[in-house]
Scaffold this motif. Structure first.
Motif, mmCIF file in Angstrom:
data_model
loop_
_atom_site.group_PDB
_atom_site.id
_atom_site.type_symbol
_atom_site.label_atom_id
_atom_site.label_comp_id
_atom_site.label_asym_id
_atom_site.label_seq_id
_atom_site.Cartn_x
_atom_site.Cartn_y
_atom_site.Cartn_z
ATOM 1 N N PHE A 98 124.486 -34.490 95.810
ATOM 2 C CA PHE A 98 125.618 -35.125 95.478
ATOM 3 C C PHE A 98 124.957 -36.738 95.600
ATOM 4 C CE2 PHE A 98 127.535 -31.673 97.482
ATOM 5 C CZ PHE A 98 128.194 -31.052 96.220
ATOM 6 N N LYS A 99 125.694 -37.549 94.939
ATOM 7 C CA LYS A 99 125.281 -39.114 94.790
ATOM 8 C C LYS A 99 126.551 -39.807 94.480
ATOM 9 C CE LYS A 99 122.071 -42.562 93.189
ATOM 10 N NZ LYS A 99 121.053 -42.928 92.376
ATOM 11 N N ASP A 100 126.981 -41.078 95.112
ATOM 12 C CA ASP A 100 128.144 -41.603 94.950
ATOM 13 C C ASP A 100 129.445 -40.799 94.727
ATOM 14 O OD1 ASP A 100 126.367 -43.861 94.745
ATOM 15 O OD2 ASP A 100 125.876 -43.530 92.702
ATOM 16 N N GLY A 101 129.424 -39.693 95.461
ATOM 17 C CA GLY A 101 130.731 -38.972 95.338
ATOM 18 C C GLY A 101 130.744 -38.165 94.097
ATOM 19 N N LYS A 102 129.516 -37.830 93.435
ATOM 20 C CA LYS A 102 129.562 -37.096 92.314
ATOM 21 C C LYS A 102 128.407 -36.081 92.361
ATOM 22 C CE LYS A 102 132.142 -39.983 89.326
ATOM 23 N NZ LYS A 102 132.815 -39.832 87.874
ATOM 24 N N ILE A 103 128.216 -35.028 91.503
ATOM 25 C CA ILE A 103 127.245 -34.165 91.533
ATOM 26 C C ILE A 103 126.042 -34.815 90.716
ATOM 27 C CG2 ILE A 103 126.409 -31.739 90.535
ATOM 28 C CD1 ILE A 103 129.358 -31.091 90.698
ATOM 29 N N ILE A 104 124.937 -34.976 91.528
ATOM 30 C CA ILE A 104 123.616 -35.732 90.758
ATOM 31 C C ILE A 104 122.767 -34.309 90.208
ATOM 32 C CG2 ILE A 104 122.296 -36.013 92.966
ATOM 33 C CD1 ILE A 104 122.196 -38.406 89.942
ATOM 34 N N LYS A 105 122.767 -33.180 90.824
ATOM 35 C CA LYS A 105 121.788 -32.357 90.716
ATOM 36 C C LYS A 105 122.823 -30.881 90.609
ATOM 37 C CE LYS A 105 117.178 -30.855 91.636
ATOM 38 N NZ LYS A 105 116.016 -30.892 92.477
ATOM 39 N N HIS A 106 122.576 -30.040 89.621
ATOM 40 C CA HIS A 106 123.204 -28.849 89.841
ATOM 41 C C HIS A 106 122.256 -27.913 89.301
ATOM 42 C CE1 HIS A 106 126.655 -26.296 87.891
ATOM 43 N NE2 HIS A 106 126.205 -25.633 88.441
ATOM 44 N N ILE A 107 121.830 -26.846 89.795
ATOM 45 C CA ILE A 107 121.053 -25.680 89.523
ATOM 46 C C ILE A 107 121.745 -24.236 89.706
ATOM 47 C CG2 ILE A 107 118.780 -24.577 90.102
ATOM 48 C CD1 ILE A 107 117.772 -27.239 91.133
ATOM 49 N N ASP A 108 121.665 -23.703 88.629
ATOM 50 C CA ASP A 108 122.261 -22.415 88.612
ATOM 51 C C ASP A 108 121.225 -21.101 88.367
ATOM 52 O OD1 ASP A 108 125.055 -23.272 88.812
ATOM 53 O OD2 ASP A 108 125.338 -22.978 86.528
ATOM 54 N N HIS A 109 121.467 -20.220 89.336
ATOM 55 C CA HIS A 109 120.386 -19.140 89.644
ATOM 56 C C HIS A 109 121.332 -17.913 89.223
ATOM 57 C CE1 HIS A 109 117.525 -21.627 91.834
ATOM 58 N NE2 HIS A 109 118.322 -22.047 92.703
ATOM 59 N N PHE A 110 120.539 -17.129 88.306
ATOM 60 C CA PHE A 110 121.251 -15.547 87.783
ATOM 61 C C PHE A 110 119.897 -14.951 87.429
ATOM 62 C CE2 PHE A 110 122.128 -18.324 83.978
ATOM 63 C CZ PHE A 110 121.717 -17.593 82.960
ATOM 64 N N ASN A 111 120.286 -13.669 87.080
ATOM 65 C CA ASN A 111 119.264 -12.751 86.765
ATOM 66 C C ASN A 111 119.403 -12.462 85.113
ATOM 67 O OD1 ASN A 111 117.870 -10.192 85.790
ATOM 68 N ND2 ASN A 111 118.103 -9.543 87.826
ATOM 69 N N LEU A 112 118.404 -13.483 84.611
ATOM 70 C CA LEU A 112 118.306 -13.586 83.048
ATOM 71 C C LEU A 112 118.200 -12.262 82.343
ATOM 72 C CD1 LEU A 112 118.346 -15.408 80.868
ATOM 73 C CD2 LEU A 112 116.124 -15.425 80.825
ATOM 74 N N HIS A 113 117.379 -11.156 83.031
ATOM 75 C CA HIS A 113 117.357 -9.985 82.473
ATOM 76 C C HIS A 113 118.512 -8.989 82.613
ATOM 77 C CE1 HIS A 113 114.998 -5.675 82.568
ATOM 78 N NE2 HIS A 113 115.023 -6.229 81.205
ATOM 79 N N LYS A 114 119.395 -9.057 83.634
ATOM 80 C CA LYS A 114 120.757 -8.564 83.518
ATOM 81 C C LYS A 114 121.648 -9.190 82.550
ATOM 82 C CE LYS A 114 121.761 -6.996 87.835
ATOM 83 N NZ LYS A 114 122.323 -6.971 89.169
ATOM 84 N N TRP A 115 121.443 -10.390 82.557
ATOM 85 C CA TRP A 115 122.547 -11.197 81.472
ATOM 86 C C TRP A 115 121.923 -10.754 80.181
ATOM 87 C CZ3 TRP A 115 121.026 -14.107 77.189
ATOM 88 C CH2 TRP A 115 122.305 -14.532 76.673
ATOM 89 N N ALA A 116 120.473 -10.604 79.889
ATOM 90 C CA ALA A 116 120.235 -10.352 78.354
ATOM 91 C C ALA A 116 120.628 -9.050 78.078
ATOM 92 C CB ALA A 116 118.695 -10.543 78.370
ATOM 93 N N SER A 117 120.514 -8.216 79.010
ATOM 94 C CA SER A 117 120.745 -6.569 78.913
ATOM 95 C C SER A 117 122.371 -6.592 78.426
ATOM 96 C CB SER A 117 120.661 -5.713 80.119
ATOM 97 O OG SER A 117 119.415 -5.823 80.519
ATOM 98 N N GLN A 118 123.197 -7.337 79.305
ATOM 99 C CA GLN A 118 124.549 -7.317 78.737
ATOM 100 C C GLN A 118 125.138 -7.932 77.359
ATOM 101 O OE1 GLN A 118 127.523 -8.176 82.092
ATOM 102 N NE2 GLN A 118 125.464 -8.673 83.241
ATOM 103 N N ALA A 119 124.535 -9.162 77.214
ATOM 104 C CA ALA A 119 124.770 -9.825 75.945
ATOM 105 C C ALA A 119 123.943 -9.081 74.729
ATOM 106 C CB ALA A 119 124.159 -11.438 76.373
ATOM 107 N N LEU A 120 123.073 -8.845 74.815
ATOM 108 C CA LEU A 120 122.139 -8.335 73.783
ATOM 109 C C LEU A 120 122.021 -6.937 73.625
ATOM 110 C CD1 LEU A 120 119.309 -11.095 74.049
ATOM 111 C CD2 LEU A 120 121.463 -11.176 72.758
ATOM 112 N N GLY A 121 122.226 -6.149 74.538
ATOM 113 C CA GLY A 121 122.225 -4.823 74.494
ATOM 114 C C GLY A 121 120.548 -4.274 74.655
#
Length: 151
Positions: A98-121
């Motif tokens: 956070f900086k100045d009461g707002k989000i300055i950095k946002h990092i999302d972590h997820f399992n891309l292989h698991k996502w791709a398996s669901q989204a793309l079969g």
């Protein structure tokens, strides 16, 4: 700052990109496995695009922790992946600065292989864990984002 994170994810669940963007600092840096690193207006536009195009979309968030400098949250998204019509349930861990009461950095972590398996079969099962796939996906999502921003 926990309230800011709650506001952000409540807005996401409501597909309210304007409120989400109001939580971001102008110099925000966002990063995740699907889009790579996005800065400023490009990061904000990503949420506008996702909110506009979301199908059968629902978000739940929990485990929010924050102080004046940084924070974290767990969130899960359920939606229909538009290119294949397949249902996705993505589990994401987020880190914030956070900086100045707002989000300055946002990092999302997820399992891309698991996502791709669901989204793309089966293609996602075979290729979703490779560096080649990640590079190609980031290229495609950024091209789509550039097109969205130009319209």
């Amino acid at each position: 700052m926990e309230n800011l994170i709650e506001k952000f994810y409540t807005a996401l669940n409501n597909r309210d990109a304007k409120t989400m963007i109001s939580c971001y600092h102008d110099d925000v840096v966002f990063k995740d496995p699907a889009f790579g690193k996005l800065k400023g207006d490009k990061a904000k536009a990503m949420w506008q695009m996702l909110c506009k195009n979301a199908q059968n979309f629902k978000v739940e968030f929990s485990l929010i922790k924050a102080n004046n400098h940084n924070g974290s949250a767990h969130w899960e998204a359920w939606y229909t992946f538009s290119k294949t019509g397949k249902s996705v349930h993505n589990k994401i861990d987020a880190q914030f600065e956070f900086k100045d009461g707002k989000i300055i950095k946002h990092i999302d972590h997820f399992n891309l292989h698991k996502w791709a398996s669901q989204a793309l079969g089966w293609k996602g099962v075979l290729l979703g864990g490779t560096g080649f796939f990640k590079k190609k996906l980031i290229g495609q999502t950024n091209k789509m984002l550039d097109k969205f921003m130009a319209s």
